[in-house]
Design a protein around this motif. Structure first.
Motif, PDB file in Angstrom:
ATOM      1  N   THR A   1      80.466  43.878 124.321  1.00 27.50           N
ATOM      2  CA  THR A   1      79.184  44.483 124.295  1.00 27.50           C
ATOM      3  C   THR A   1      78.746  44.621 122.821  1.00 27.50           C
ATOM      4  O   THR A   1      80.107  44.314 122.134  1.00 27.50           O
ATOM      5  CB  THR A   1      79.213  46.112 125.217  1.00 27.50           C
TER       6      THR A   1
ATOM      7  N   GLU B   1      92.611  60.842 130.291  1.00 27.99           N
ATOM      8  CA  GLU B   1      90.973  60.598 130.230  1.00 27.99           C
ATOM      9  C   GLU B   1      90.993  59.114 129.543  1.00 27.99           C
ATOM     10  O   GLU B   1      90.122  58.405 130.053  1.00 27.99           O
ATOM     11  CB  GLU B   1      90.403  61.732 129.396  1.00 27.99           C
TER      12      GLU B   1
ATOM     13  N   GLN C   1      89.046  55.789 131.414  1.00 35.41           N
ATOM     14  CA  GLN C   1      87.865  55.065 130.748  1.00 35.41           C
ATOM     15  C   GLN C   1      88.348  53.784 130.447  1.00 35.41           C
ATOM     16  O   GLN C   1      87.328  52.893 130.617  1.00 35.41           O
ATOM     17  CB  GLN C   1      87.665  55.520 129.364  1.00 35.41           C
TER      18      GLN C   1
ATOM     19  N   SER D   1      87.525  52.239 134.224  1.00 34.14           N
ATOM     20  CA  SER D   1      86.246  52.310 134.445  1.00 34.14           C
ATOM     21  C   SER D   1      85.472  51.155 133.792  1.00 34.14           C
ATOM     22  O   SER D   1      84.379  51.146 134.093  1.00 34.14           O
ATOM     23  CB  SER D   1      85.687  53.868 134.489  1.00 34.14           C
TER      24      SER D   1
ATOM     25  N   ASP E   1      84.598  52.037 130.563  1.00 37.99           N
ATOM     26  CA  ASP E   1      83.812  52.621 129.649  1.00 37.99           C
ATOM     27  C   ASP E   1      84.435  52.091 128.175  1.00 37.99           C
ATOM     28  O   ASP E   1      83.569  52.266 127.431  1.00 37.99           O
ATOM     29  CB  ASP E   1      83.860  53.968 129.766  1.00 37.99           C
ATOM     30  N   ILE E   2      85.766  51.972 128.109  1.00 38.68           N
ATOM     31  CA  ILE E   2      86.125  51.246 127.287  1.00 38.68           C
ATOM     32  C   ILE E   2      86.731  49.670 127.420  1.00 38.68           C
ATOM     33  O   ILE E   2      87.431  49.580 128.092  1.00 38.68           O
ATOM     34  CB  ILE E   2      87.648  52.099 126.533  1.00 38.68           C
TER      35      ILE E   2
ATOM     36  N   ARG F   1      88.168  49.561 120.537  1.00 38.73           N
ATOM     37  CA  ARG F   1      87.673  50.908 120.728  1.00 38.73           C
ATOM     38  C   ARG F   1      88.809  51.814 121.305  1.00 38.73           C
ATOM     39  O   ARG F   1      88.914  52.905 120.971  1.00 38.73           O
ATOM     40  CB  ARG F   1      86.620  50.768 121.823  1.00 38.73           C
TER      41      ARG F   1
END
Length: 855
Positions: A45, A186, A190, A193, A195-196, A201
């Motif tokens: 991304t 958490e 991430q 899912s 998200d990372i 990151r």
């Protein structure tokens, strides 16, 4: 509780392999399996900026008022607007372009070296920050291995002594609550899912989580930090005109050129400068917010560029930064980036993010424990020394402050018989009137490694000064650190007596710690007849109990006695892994930190058995946790292979007179005193109440400030230390069943999939035995008697500063009219708590904004 004693001595090849090798292809190979790791999946991304890029160069004017009027100082600034949208071609070429720059630079030097043997190869090449970030951002994430790392690293972090206190920190500690294990969970979610979706990151989020704990002993540096470094455009400094008025923030070069007439900084990226710096500084490693604030700025004593320049190694989220000055001008400056390399990690063969992942992220060059008799090291791939008295030489870290703090954890040896044999060919240990570090005059005396400098200010109340910016040598390969330190101190105090010097300033500004032995040695030479009691405890969760059980099995009373007898027979230098492997294992177990053999309880007795030592004992009150017995070092045993003055071969030293009265000693700090430095400072405070303290710098709030603001932890353990203990456990007690194997896998650290150059936890908490709450000193911020800000001459000239402080404390005529906070007259101290940070703004586009640690 299931104990390790329940495990039977059977084969455990699978578990040993997991302990001994990074669990990838090497793990499969160790088990005779040629299966390769699963393919690495990349999820790309865009980095945290968008739109287009543009650059231009212009000359800007910074107005500076001088005594004769206002002048215009030209400065050439190249600035690049920061927003841009990368595309797949950028990701595919960024690492290749950096690698090509690296190869090109080295080829130039290789050509020169063919005809000039004095050519020194560079260790870094400048690159564009955007390009460097594109390269890092193109590193693919392997979700499976990342989740394996998170699960595995949590077992190391369970040994962090303050893990439960961090969840619910004591009032007035100024520590925000941090749930390390909960935050890891958490992060794992991430990663699952998506998200990372980029490896870098995850790395940054994990590092930020540990940095929020503000513990210089707790940290991990991934290999990527060795290949790319980001930097600010210059250094800032914080200066008061008279050391009492609130300071202003200046660009260092402006202040040095124009003095206080230079325009000072009022805003950074459009935000109030103090608010921006307060938030930026919150990633520092000191417990004290004032010490973290000081770390942002350049410093002369000791030399430091400040974290505004070093950026904690992070990409700043954009390519430029804007500063607004007191003359209302605003200017943009470029951030910097460098491609770096060393003997273990370099850019050879790196063309893509996938190459970076395979060659660097998964590279265990600095951290690998093999299944052989050799044991791993941190930051050096060298084998462990055979001499247990020299174990501390493997605990090194390239970053100077982290190295000092890390070496607080150096092991002690076993008994008075374990002292190193006297060296016949000692070098010159003490030097006189030689150039020394950063001062305009050299010290009268210094040790051969330049750890301390001793000065005499004969024109200022016959004041002597000890300048100690570290308790270890700057050179990783330094020798005779303890011997040189002892000799230089003894010489210095003898000369002070001969001259009739009655006052002493001890300058520990910037002292991040070092060898424990040197902290105790300084205290004992100052107060030869005094006790040197420094109490500590460890956290005794399940893994610690397993390691303590193994240490007791190896270093029982009988085994320790046999070891002592063997050393008396053949000498310490002959205890090694080849001829006396069992004896070496006993010595290593005693040095591990989990043994009771070289400790004393508060009644000065060795704990009688494992249960007495390890408990576990329940903490009542603030946290729900279990800890060990409160103990101290037994100085009848040598510390780090040497006797401390007043003990063992130096026991007669206890009869010496003290060189100074305690009311004639002044401790000078900037709040960053940490690790071994805090052990020394705590001895002064608890055992010699009344010694005056001065702290320099800090936030411009005119409130009290802690003179000791770094980690108070009294021993650090590296991940290599902990993994070494895991290997011993499995060798002693290989599991018989899958249930037993699962029990060990769940509770002891195993090898991790990602390489790193430094990784450690704080192992021991310093505790005051008279404290009914038994709260770790990490959470105590006690104000200095006197607080001063840095004035221009105090910043640039330490000799001047020492003289003015001496006159302020003991005489008259000081240019300091008093203290900004508190006072030094008749031992008067500042009162009240160290104040909270002022409210800070939420800074947009702040360092790696989209990568903040989960709440």
């Amino acid at each position: 509780m299931r104990t390790i004693a329940a495990l039977q001595l059977l084969s455990a090849a699978k578990l040993i392999a997991a302990i001994s090798f990074p669990p990838l292809a090497a793990l499969a190979q160790a088990q005779g399996d040629t299966t390769t790791a699963a393919p690495i999946q990349a999820f790309y991304t865009a980095p945290p900026n968008s739109s287009t890029s543009a650059s231009s160069t212009q000359t800007v004017n910074i107005n500076a008022a001088t005594p004769t009027g206002t002048v215009t100082a030209p400065r050439t600034v190249t600035y690049t607007q920061t927003n841009y949208t990368p595309n797949p071609s950028v990701f595919s070429t960024a690492c290749a372009e950096i690698s090509s720059s690296y190869a090109s630079r080295l080829s130039v030097y290789s050509s020169r070296a063919s005809t000039d043997s004095t050519v020194i190869y560079p260790t870094r090449v400048p690159v564009r920050p955007r390009e460097a970030w594109d390269c890092l951002y193109s590193i693919p994430i392997n979700r499976e291995l990342t989740l394996e790392f998170i699960s595995g690293v949590s077992k190391y972090l369970q040994f962090q002594s303050t893990i439960e206190y961090l969840k619910n920190p004591p009032a007035n500690s100024l520590q925000e609550p941090v749930d390390i294990i909960g935050s890891l969970e958490e992060l794992a979610e991430q990663v699952r899912s998506g998200d990372i979706a980029h490896h870098i990151r995850f790395e940054v989020a994990f590092r930020k989580l540990l940095q929020r704990c503000h513990d210089g002993h707790l940290g991990l540096s991934f290999n990527s930090n060795s290949l790319i470094a980001f930097r600010g455009p210059f250094s800032l400094i914080s200066i008061s005109p008279d050391a009492i008025e609130k300071p202003k923030v200046y660009v260092e070069t402006d202040l040095l050129e124009f003095g206080l007439d230079a325009a000072y900084v009022t805003k950074i990226d459009g935000y109030d400068v103090e608010a921006w710096i307060a938030e930026f500084a919150d990633y520092g490693s000191s417990q004290s917010p004032d010490a973290r604030y000081n770390d942002v700025f350049a410093n002369r004593d000791p030399g430091s560029d400040g974290t505004f320049y070093t950026l904690y190694g992070w990409y700043p989220g954009k390519n430029t930064i804007s500063l607004t000055y007191s003359n209302s001008s605003t200017h943009q400056y470029d951030y910097l980036a460098y491609a770096r390399w060393n003997s273990a990690l370099n850019w050879d063969g790196i063309r893509t993010g996938e190459d970076f992942y395979e060659n660097i992220v998964l590279n265990p060059a600095y951290f690998q424990v093999s299944s052989s008799s050799q044991e791993g090291t941190v930051n050096r791939p060298a084998p462990e020394p055979k001499d247990p008295g020299a174990l501390y030489h493997v605990h090194k870290h390239s970053d100077k402050k982290a190295k000092r703090q890390m070496r607080t954890g150096i092991a002690t040896t076993t008994t008075s018989a374990l002292r190193s044999a006297p060296t016949q060919d000692l070098p010159q240990l003490v030097y006189f009137n030689e150039p020394y570090m950063r001062h305009r005059v050299g010290p009268y005396v210094q040790d051969l490694n330049g750890i301390i400098g001793g000065y005499f200010l004969n024109d200022t109340l016959d004041t002597a000064v000890l300048d100690i910016s570290s308790f270890s040598a700057a050179d990783d390969d330094a020798e005779f650190e303890i011997e040189g330190f002892q000799a230089a101190l003894t010489t210095f105090f003898a000369e002070a007596s001969r001259r009739g010097s009655k006052k002493l300033v001890i300058d520990v500004r910037g002292n991040g710690g070092g060898l424990i032995a040197l902290g105790f040695e300084l205290y004992k030479q100052l107060f030869p007849a005094a006790a040197a009691r420094s109490y500590y405890r460890i956290r005794t969760h399940e893994g610690a109990q397993i390691f303590a059980t193994a240490a007791e099995a190896l270093a029982s009373d009988e085994a320790t006695k046999d070891l002592v007898e063997l050393i008396e027979r053949i000498g310490l230098e002959n205890i090694n892994g080849d001829d006396t492997p069992e004896a070496l294992e006993v010595a290593l177990a005693i040095n591990s930190g989990f043994s009771r053999q070289n400790t004393l309880d508060i009644n000065a007795k060795t704990p009688k058995d494992l249960k007495t030592w390890i408990g576990p004992y329940t903490i009542d009150g603030l946290v729900n946790d279990t800890v060990s017995l409160l103990v101290e070092n037994n100085f009848n045993f040598p510390l780090q292979g040497s006797d401390i003055s007043g003990f063992g071969s130096r026991s007669e030293f206890a009869n010496n007179p003290k060189p100074f009265e305690k009311e004639d000693i002044l401790l000078l700090s900037d709040g960053t005193c940490a690790s071994t430095c805090t052990i020394f400072a705590e001895l002064l405070k608890r055992e010699q109440a009344g010694i005056s303290t001065v702290v320099m710098g800090g936030r411009p709030n005119d409130g009290p400030s802690a003179h000791v603001g770094g980690t108070h932890g009294s021993r650090v353990l590296t991940y290599a230390n902990l993994l070494r203990n895991s290997r011993r456990v499995v060798q002693l007690y290989p599991p018989e069943t899958e249930a037993q194997e699962e029990y060990l896998v769940e509770n002891i650290p195993l090898a991790l999939p990602f390489g790193f150059t430094y990784a450690a936890i704080n192992f021991r908490d310093s505790i005051r035995p008279e404290d009914e709450t038994a709260t770790p000193l990490q959470f105590a911020l006690e104000p200095a008697d006197c607080r001063l800000y840095f004035s221009p001459i105090g910043f640039t000239d330490s000799v001047y500063l020492w003289g003015e402080l001496s006159k302020l404390k003991w005489g008259t005529g000081s240019e300091f009219e008093g203290c900004a906070v508190g006072g030094l007259q008749k031992g008067e101290g500042s009162t009240g708590f160290v104040p909270d940070d002022p409210e800070v703004v939420e800074i947009v586009n702040y360092i790696l904004q989209p990568m903040k640690t989960p709440a």
